[in-house]
Write a protein that holds these residues in place. Structure first.
Motif, short mmCIF file in Angstrom:
data_model
loop_
_atom_site.label_atom_id
_atom_site.label_comp_id
_atom_site.label_asym_id
_atom_site.label_seq_id
_atom_site.Cartn_x
_atom_site.Cartn_y
_atom_site.Cartn_z
N UNK A 36 -11.96 -14.13 -9.12
CA UNK A 36 -12.38 -12.73 -8.91
C UNK A 36 -13.07 -12.58 -7.56
N UNK A 37 -12.79 -11.50 -6.88
CA UNK A 37 -13.37 -11.27 -5.56
C UNK A 37 -13.33 -9.79 -5.23
N UNK A 38 -13.95 -9.44 -4.14
CA UNK A 38 -13.93 -8.08 -3.63
C UNK A 38 -13.05 -8.08 -2.38
N UNK A 39 -11.86 -7.53 -2.49
CA UNK A 39 -10.88 -7.55 -1.42
C UNK A 39 -11.11 -6.32 -0.52
N UNK A 40 -11.53 -6.56 0.70
CA UNK A 40 -11.87 -5.48 1.62
C UNK A 40 -10.67 -5.15 2.49
N UNK A 41 -10.30 -3.88 2.50
CA UNK A 41 -9.25 -3.40 3.40
C UNK A 41 -9.77 -2.17 4.13
N UNK A 42 -9.39 -2.05 5.40
CA UNK A 42 -9.73 -0.88 6.20
C UNK A 42 -8.49 0.00 6.26
N UNK A 43 -8.46 1.11 5.51
CA UNK A 43 -7.22 1.88 5.36
C UNK A 43 -6.67 2.44 6.67
N UNK A 44 -7.54 2.65 7.67
CA UNK A 44 -7.05 3.16 8.95
C UNK A 44 -6.52 2.03 9.83
N UNK A 45 -6.76 0.79 9.43
CA UNK A 45 -6.16 -0.34 10.11
C UNK A 45 -6.83 -0.78 11.38
N UNK A 46 -7.89 -0.10 11.81
CA UNK A 46 -8.55 -0.45 13.07
C UNK A 46 -9.92 0.19 13.10
N UNK A 47 -10.73 -0.22 14.07
CA UNK A 47 -12.03 0.43 14.26
C UNK A 47 -11.82 1.84 14.82
N UNK A 48 -12.62 2.77 14.32
CA UNK A 48 -12.46 4.18 14.68
C UNK A 48 -13.77 4.70 15.24
N UNK A 49 -13.68 5.43 16.35
CA UNK A 49 -14.88 6.02 16.93
C UNK A 49 -15.47 7.07 15.99
N UNK A 50 -16.80 7.26 16.02
CA UNK A 50 -17.42 8.27 15.18
C UNK A 50 -16.78 9.65 15.38
N UNK A 51 -16.39 10.26 14.29
CA UNK A 51 -15.81 11.59 14.35
C UNK A 51 -14.33 11.63 14.64
N UNK A 52 -13.73 10.51 15.07
CA UNK A 52 -12.30 10.49 15.35
C UNK A 52 -11.51 10.52 14.04
N UNK A 53 -10.36 11.17 14.07
CA UNK A 53 -9.54 11.31 12.88
C UNK A 53 -8.21 10.58 13.09
N UNK A 54 -8.11 9.41 12.52
CA UNK A 54 -6.88 8.63 12.57
C UNK A 54 -6.27 8.58 11.18
N UNK A 55 -4.95 8.51 11.07
CA UNK A 55 -4.30 8.53 9.75
C UNK A 55 -4.62 7.29 8.93
N UNK A 56 -4.62 7.47 7.63
CA UNK A 56 -4.78 6.36 6.70
C UNK A 56 -3.40 5.75 6.44
N UNK A 57 -3.31 4.43 6.51
CA UNK A 57 -2.04 3.75 6.36
C UNK A 57 -1.80 3.36 4.91
N UNK A 58 -0.55 3.08 4.60
CA UNK A 58 -0.15 2.90 3.21
C UNK A 58 -0.57 1.56 2.61
N UNK A 59 -1.03 0.62 3.42
CA UNK A 59 -1.34 -0.71 2.91
C UNK A 59 -2.33 -0.70 1.76
N UNK A 60 -3.37 0.14 1.88
CA UNK A 60 -4.36 0.20 0.80
C UNK A 60 -3.72 0.70 -0.49
N UNK A 61 -2.81 1.67 -0.39
CA UNK A 61 -2.15 2.18 -1.57
C UNK A 61 -1.21 1.17 -2.20
N UNK A 62 -0.52 0.40 -1.38
CA UNK A 62 0.37 -0.63 -1.90
C UNK A 62 -0.42 -1.69 -2.65
N UNK A 63 -1.54 -2.14 -2.08
CA UNK A 63 -2.38 -3.13 -2.77
C UNK A 63 -2.92 -2.57 -4.08
#
Length: 244
Positions: free
Chosen positions: A139-166
């Motif tokens: 058992x573990x806590x699997x961390x995923x960043x849905x936007x796939x990269x670091x995002x600047x404060x207030x920036x709006x980048x799309x959420x990628x499907x990887x989190x949904x697939x997992x």
């Protein structure tokens, strides 16, 4: 003075990584639990350096997940990785493949079961990511960043499907996590500003939702609460750039 403090902190932080990483290597190689203990000791040291040198404190809010779950977190800087690694009992991360070769960092990331992903090979990378994650036996806590990269404060980048697939393939609950750390320590930024950097665990999303519904919910709750935390830190969202 702020730049000088930030430079001193960066030197101390990476120096501490070398010292703790080398001294803790025998313990980490002996057991995964030893690797987690070494990582948490390093993270605690970084928090102390941030507070003493930069006047930046770290605060964790919400119920910290302890079970076998997915954690879908906002990603704004190296600091949110450190907070998650310290707060979660047994975290592992979906990480970019190049980090496997990073000195010290790569060793410990792989030792705790993190999954390297080649973001340039999208369909193949997705299959490899799922296959690697499904091999976990503890058992573990699997961390995923849905936007796939670091995002600047207030920036709006799309959420990628990887989190949904997992989420769909693993059949586990997902705990969203919001943060404002980028206000104080932004990606590629040279300054470490004083204040209170917050990472907040939000109510879990139960398993079993359709992927599109899950993605809609996780994006909505993470973005809404990250915006709230950034406003709390004094950040003006109206002046933020739309892209990262």
């Amino acid at each position: 003075m702020l730049l000088l403090r930030s430079l001193v902190f960066d030197i101390a932080m990476y120096g501490l990584m070398v010292i703790v990483g080398i001294l803790g290597a025998p313990l980490a190689l002996w057991s995964v639990a030893g690797a987690h203990r070494t990582i948490k000791a390093y993270c605690a040291g970084v928090f102390w350096l941030l507070r003493v040198i930069c006047g930046l404190r770290v605060e964790v809010r919400g119920e910290v997940p302890a079970g076998d779950v997915i954690v879908a977190s906002k990603h704004q800087s190296f600091l949110d990785i450190i907070i998650l690694a310290h707060a979660l009992p047994r975290p592992s991360f979906i990480m970019k493949k190049q980090l496997r070769w990073a000195p010290i960092l790569g060793l410990y990331a792989l030792r705790i079961g993190s999954t390297p992903v080649d973001r340039g090979r999208r369909s193949q990378a997705m299959k490899e990511m799922v296959a690697h994650v499904e091999t976990a036996t503890e058992p573990r806590q699997l961390v995923i960043y849905p936007q796939g990269t670091r995002v600047l404060p207030g920036a709006k980048l799309p959420y990628k499907s990887g989190a949904g697939v997992l989420y769909d393939r693993l059949g586990k609950a997902c705990v969203p996590a919001a943060t404002n750390v980028g206000v104080f320590w932004s990606r590629r930024g040279r300054y470490r500003h004083p204040g209170v950097a917050v990472l907040e665990f939000l109510p879990p999303i139960p398993p079993g939702l359709p992927i599109q519904e899950f993605m809609r919910r996780v994006e909505g709750v993470v973005e809404e609460n990250s915006d709230r935390l950034m406003r709390e830190a004094g950040f003006d969202l109206a002046t933020a750039a739309p892209g990262g």
